[in-house]
Every structure is written in C-alpha cells, then in structure tokens.
Design a protein around this motif. Structure first.
Motif, mmCIF file in Angstrom:
data_model
loop_
_atom_site.group_PDB
_atom_site.id
_atom_site.type_symbol
_atom_site.label_atom_id
_atom_site.label_comp_id
_atom_site.label_asym_id
_atom_site.label_seq_id
_atom_site.Cartn_x
_atom_site.Cartn_y
_atom_site.Cartn_z
ATOM 1 N N LEU A 222 29.548 69.053 -10.091
ATOM 2 C CA LEU A 222 30.600 68.990 -11.102
ATOM 3 C C LEU A 222 31.214 67.595 -11.147
ATOM 4 N N THR A 223 31.484 67.128 -12.351
ATOM 5 C CA THR A 223 32.165 65.851 -12.543
ATOM 6 C C THR A 223 33.399 66.087 -13.396
ATOM 7 N N LEU A 224 34.564 65.801 -12.834
ATOM 8 C CA LEU A 224 35.826 65.941 -13.557
ATOM 9 C C LEU A 224 36.159 64.630 -14.250
ATOM 10 N N VAL A 225 36.463 64.727 -15.540
ATOM 11 C CA VAL A 225 36.854 63.556 -16.324
ATOM 12 C C VAL A 225 38.205 63.856 -16.968
ATOM 13 N N TYR A 226 39.225 63.117 -16.552
ATOM 14 C CA TYR A 226 40.548 63.251 -17.163
ATOM 15 C C TYR A 226 40.688 62.177 -18.232
ATOM 16 N N LEU A 227 41.033 62.584 -19.423
ATOM 17 C CA LEU A 227 41.184 61.643 -20.513
ATOM 18 C C LEU A 227 42.613 61.122 -20.613
ATOM 19 N N ASP A 228 43.416 61.378 -19.569
ATOM 20 C CA ASP A 228 44.751 60.801 -19.423
ATOM 21 C C ASP A 228 44.735 59.931 -18.182
#
Length: 302
Positions: A222-228
C-alpha cells in the motif's frame, strides 16, 4: 461548524464509541483468559475481532458523515476476509491507521499492528490491543544495543512469538516499514535516496516472512498519498483534509524469501530482504511524486 467544535465533537463521539465497544471486549477477554479450553478461547477470539470491526465500522461511518475528506482506493486485488496478508505501507501521519481501517475493515482480516511496549499503558485502548493479540515490542536504540549487546535480536524474537499466535487463523499483519512517521527533520537526518519516504527497515518484515513461511502467500503493498501538505489527525477531524489516495498492489512473496530465514545471522537472506524492500520503496517514491505533480500539490513534507 468551527474547526475546534468539529474536533471536540468528533473526539467525544469516538470516545463514546470506544467505551461502548471496549467494555464488553475487556469482559470477554477476562473470560478468555480464565478458560482452559482451546476451542472456547478460539470462539471468544472471533467475538473479540467482531467487536473490533464494529468499533472501526462506526468510527469510519463518522469520518464519512462529518468530514468532507475524500478517500480513494486505486488498484485491483481479490481481497479475502479469511485470507492471510503481510501489509506493507509508508507512514505519513496519525491519520494513516483510521484511513486504512476505513478502507479495509471486513474486506481483509483485522489489521494488527506492531506496537511499542509503552502503548500498552494507553488508557482503555492499551488493554483492548492486548486483548486482540496485537503484538507489543520493546524497540532498542543503537546506543542501548551498544551498551547491552545481549538485547540484539529480541525484537525479532518478539515478532516470531507474535506471529506464532496467528499460525492457524486469518490475519493481516500490518508493518509500517519505515518504523516512524515521515517528517522533514527525519528525512534530512536520514538522507535517504527517496524524496517523499524514509528508509525502509527490513527486520520486522523479514521476521514475519520467516515466522509465517508456508502460510503467507500475499503481500499487500500500500502507498498512502496525501494531497494536503501537512496531514494530521486533528486536520482530519476538523474537516481540513481534501483527498487521500491509497494505491494497492497485491504481490506474491518473492520466491527467494518464501521459505524464510534468520535475518540476524544469515547475511544473504538479510541482503535479499533489503534489496526487495528498497525496490518497493523506489516505486512508492516515484508514485507519490507523480501523483503530487499531477494534482499540483506541495511536496509531502511536514
């Protein structure tokens, strides 16, 4: 609603939900502890898991109802609530756990995390984690290991002992491989070959692969990407986070790691584990960079 009221309201609801579920959970745990019958203990363990999934389900429903945060899952995989998974993920924020729980609750077995030993003293939750067989580990610093070399390897022994409990049940063993949340300060101190990630630490994942050899077949990457640019749990509860992406890839355990090995003493096994994780982390870093560039977001640093 002002942000501080949102946070107070959300905290109150989560606290009430926690008390609602942990009270019967802890009572059942005492019964489980007292019973000498393996079959009865197994049945109670299943009930405990259902209570945890219900707690997560209500928390996730509140996140959906009271925040505008959009959480999207990218990637295809046949997920099985009766399966056996090693889940590897980058660690960005305290938001990571409730976000992952919201997406994967009841789709795979309950996510069980490796926790620092000190967290067992967290009021209510510490006992709940213990009751649910979350593995607690005493992590030792390099300075401590230098003073007391007999402590070396105990973390891996604790990992193997924890995994032995899961040999006959469906399980999702969650590993934040970096060992700590990403911050700009940690990134500058480590100087990793990645722009948005810290260095992966292979020991925990390697110990799981060794302890679960023959049972573990799927790695959920899993790769978490926060756009904030500055995600936090307070921002999530206040409704300030816009969009969180989870990119999922189901991978088979590499053939040269499938039979396990002793990470501490087998230098070849250690090198194979490190090469594998470094390769995954290079892919993750490129993916995060591409998604942030596409969305015009700031670099993912604190």
């Amino acid at each position: 609603m002002p942000a501080f009221l949102r946070i107070a309201f959300a905290t109150t609801l989560i606290g009430l939900n926690t008390l609602l579920h942990t009270t019967p959970l802890l009572l059942l745990s005492l019964v489980k502890l007292a019973l000498p019958f393996a079959g009865a203990r197994m049945r109670i363990s299943q009930w405990l898991t259902r209570l945890a999934e219900s707690w997560i389900g209500l928390n996730s429903a509140m996140i959906r109802a009271f925040t505008p945060t959009k959480i999207t899952l990218h990637g295809e995989a046949e997920l099985d609530p009766e399966g056996c998974y090693l889940v590897l993920c980058n660690h960005r924020s305290w938001c990571d756990i409730p976000v992952l729980q919201a997406v994967f609750n009841r789709r795979i077995p309950l996510l069980r995390f490796f926790l620092k030993q000190q967290l067992i003293w967290v009021p209510v939750l510490g006992l709940a984690w213990w009751a649910l067989d979350f593995p607690f580990m005493r992590r030792h610093s390099q300075a401590e290991l230098a003073r007391r070399p007999e402590l070396r390897g105990r973390d891996l022994d604790a990992t193997r002992a924890a995994c032995a409990k899961f040999a006959t049940v469906p399980v999702s063993i969650m590993n934040f491989v970096e060992g700590t949340r990403f911050t700009a300060e940690k990134h500058a101190r480590q100087k990793p070959p990645y722009q948005h990630l810290l260095r992966p630490r292979a020991g925990g994942a390697a110990a799981v692969l060794d302890a679960m050899a023959g049972k573990l077949r799927v790695v959920l990457d899993l790769t978490l990407v926060y756009l904030d640019p500055q995600p936090s749990l307070a921002d999530l509860m206040a409704g300030r986070l816009r969009h969180i992406e989870i990119h999922m890839t189901a991978r088979e355990v590499p053939e040269d790691l499938a039979d396990g090995g002793n990470y501490e003493v087998d230098s070849h096994y250690r090198a194979r584990c490190q090469r594998w994780l470094n390769s995954l982390w290079s892919e993750k870093d490129a993916l995060i960079a591409a998604r942030l560039q596409q969305h015009g977001s700031s670099p993912s640093v604190d």
